[in-house]
Design an enzyme around this catalytic site. Structure first.
Site, short mmCIF file in Angstrom:
data_model
loop_
_atom_site.label_atom_id
_atom_site.label_comp_id
_atom_site.label_asym_id
_atom_site.label_seq_id
_atom_site.Cartn_x
_atom_site.Cartn_y
_atom_site.Cartn_z
N TYR A 145 0.84 -1.20 0.00
CA TYR A 145 0.00 0.00 0.00
C TYR A 145 0.87 1.26 0.00
CZ TYR A 145 -2.86 3.61 2.37
OH TYR A 145 -3.48 4.77 2.75
N ASP A 230 -1.59 -6.47 9.41
CA ASP A 230 -2.65 -5.52 9.12
C ASP A 230 -3.79 -6.31 8.49
OD1 ASP A 230 -4.33 -3.58 8.02
OD2 ASP A 230 -2.68 -2.18 7.70
N ILE A 232 -7.08 -5.35 8.01
CA ILE A 232 -8.25 -4.48 7.84
C ILE A 232 -9.19 -4.97 6.74
CG2 ILE A 232 -6.98 -2.48 8.69
CD1 ILE A 232 -6.93 -1.42 5.83
N LYS A 272 -12.92 -0.58 6.06
CA LYS A 272 -13.12 -1.39 4.86
C LYS A 272 -14.29 -2.36 5.02
CE LYS A 272 -9.37 0.61 3.46
NZ LYS A 272 -9.42 1.72 2.48
#
Length: 470
Positions: A145, A230, A232, A272
């Site tokens: 990202y 992570d 998410i 998200k």
């Protein structure tokens, strides 16, 4: 300039990345079906807008939560007055239960190990402050990202060393790539404090395999470093293979109450899975008491508002709603991903096989004029300025191979996605013809005329004149 801090004058934020520059171009000329049909369609935003009807229906049926009431009585004063940075107990309990639910209730989370933050951005940065000092390094698998350059480095002074993953094995993490990144950090005199992975991956849209997860756990155990997962996008896995949380791996390996148990941390957010990034709800989950204590103190710089916590505690505690939402959200994501893949296929464009997330990792290597990042940027600029689509080039995600792009599909209507696919089909056809016929230099005598001709061809489309090809 001398009166300002080094942080103000440095260029480490990453704002000059093509990822952010694409956003700037979109904001100058945003697409609107009525007011600006020739504008740029935003396909660089990993936002989930597919289930707002479910959220709004719940809000309409639960006015007490919206109006800050309990059993019909106002609790406005209670919520408006000072709240400490530990967060509302009811919300933390509801959040950890929701985290378990979207992981198939295979793992349980203790709300005492949860730290609330203002989104995942704050959670990741807070963990950097807790786990590393300025000049230390974290290893990240590529592509990753683009915002991590800002989130992890800008204010903390932590360095990122890429774990180079390749298309030849579907960009999977390997032991050799991990070791090479670790050695590269050593050559740069950087102390490695941990590895950070996003599972499911942004931008790849794939879940990490059990092999990769075990590899990561064994690696950080051997090196004596941390692992940040992570997660998410954990609720956005819409087809097999399913999602496996790092917590499930630890429990299966019976790592509870070991040193490794204290070296692994999870980042989560509702941005998200629920599609509410504007609410700024993130969290750190860690079994390390010192990390939880320090992160809780740091969270005072980015708290989640009390009214937001109250509203969401009521929503997430409604198990009938959450079960229906998670199921329906996955169905709609799968349908939307299939629309994108079908549209790309009609344009002669493929993508990495994926099973999760809000985007596809799209392969346009065959459209490059050469196998270079300069050629990738050339294609990217044409897609923004001539085709009117904002997508993210692979180089902004630190991909080692030119020609890959992240394309989002859940932040727009189906009609807008249909139009975007028609635009890209015309563009890909024009580029392919140029490559096949070797007419790049003489198809038009003037570069601006060539750009104008393609743009007019693309923007001749309308919703009424063209139907999506199924």
């Amino acid at each position: 300039m001398k009166l300002l801090s080094k942080k103000v004058t440095c260029n480490s934020h990453g704002q000059d990345s093509s990822y952010f520059l694409g956003w700037q171009e979109y904001e100058k000329n945003p697409y609107d079906e009525v007011r600006n049909p020739r504008g740029i369609i935003q396909m660089g935003l990993a936002e989930n807008q597919l289930c707002f009807d479910l959220l709004e229906s719940w809000l309409a049926q639960n006015p007490d939560a919206v109006e800050l009431k309990k059993n019909g009585e106002s609790i406005f004063k209670e919520l408006a007055l000072f709240q400490d940075y530990h967060g509302l107990r009811a919300f933390k309990n509801a959040l950890v239960e929701f985290m378990s639910e979207i992981r198939g209730n295979k793992v349980k989370f203790d709300s005492d190990n949860l730290v609330l933050t203002a989104g995942a951005t704050s959670a990741n940065e807070t963990l950097m402050f807790c786990l590393a000092d300025p000049g230390d390094a974290f290893l990240l698998p590529t592509p990753y990202y683009p915002g991590f350059d800002r989130d992890l480095k800008w204010r903390t002074g932590v360095e990122i060393v890429p774990i180079q993953c390749k298309s030849s094995n579907g960009f999977r993490i390997t032991g050799s790539a991990l070791e090479e990144a670790y050695q590269e950090a050593g050559r740069r005199n950087l102390k490695v404090k941990g590895v950070l992975v996003t599972n499911p991956s942004n931008p790849l849209g794939i879940t990490l395999s059990l092999l990769e997860l075990n590899l990561l756990v064994n690696f950080i155990a051997a090196k004596g470093i941390h692992l940040i997962n992570d997660e998410i996008y954990s609720g956005l896995v819409f087809k097999s293979p399913g999602f496996m949380s790092i917590m499930e791996v630890l429990m299966n390996k019976k790592y509870m109450n070991t040193q490794v148990w204290n070296q692994i941390h999870i980042v989560y957010s509702l941005s998200k899975d629920l599609g509410i990034p504007g609410f700024r709800v993130g969290a750190i989950y860690s079994n390390n008491e010192m990390v939880v204590s320090a992160a809780t103190k740091m969270s005072s710089f980015g708290l989640v508002s009390s009214q937001t916590q109250y509203l969401l505690s009521a929503m997430l505690s409604d198990k009938v709603f959450t079960k229906n939402y998670v199921s329906e959200n996955r169905k709609r994501l799968k349908h939307r991903q299939q629309m994108l893949i079908r549209g790309l296929r009609n344009a002669g464009i493929g993508c990495l096989e994926s099973n999760a997330g809000l985007f596809c990792w799209v392969d346009m290597r065959h459209l490059l004029s050469s196998n270079t990042f300069e050629a990738e940027m050339e294609i990217w600029k044409k897609i923004i300025y001539e085709v009117g689509l904002n997508i993210s080039p692979g180089s902004s995600c630190h991909c080692a191979e030119p020609g890959w792009f992240r394309v989002c599909f859940a932040n727009m209507s189906e009609e807008t996605l249909n139009l975007a696919m028609q635009r890209i089909k015309i563009f890909a056809k024009s580029i392919s013809n140029t490559i096949i016929n070797g007419r790049d230099s003489n198809q038009y005598s003037n570069k601006n005329l060539r750009r104008k001709s393609l743009a007019n061809w693309v923007f001749g489309l309308s919703f009424h004149d063209h139907k999506y090809e199924r």
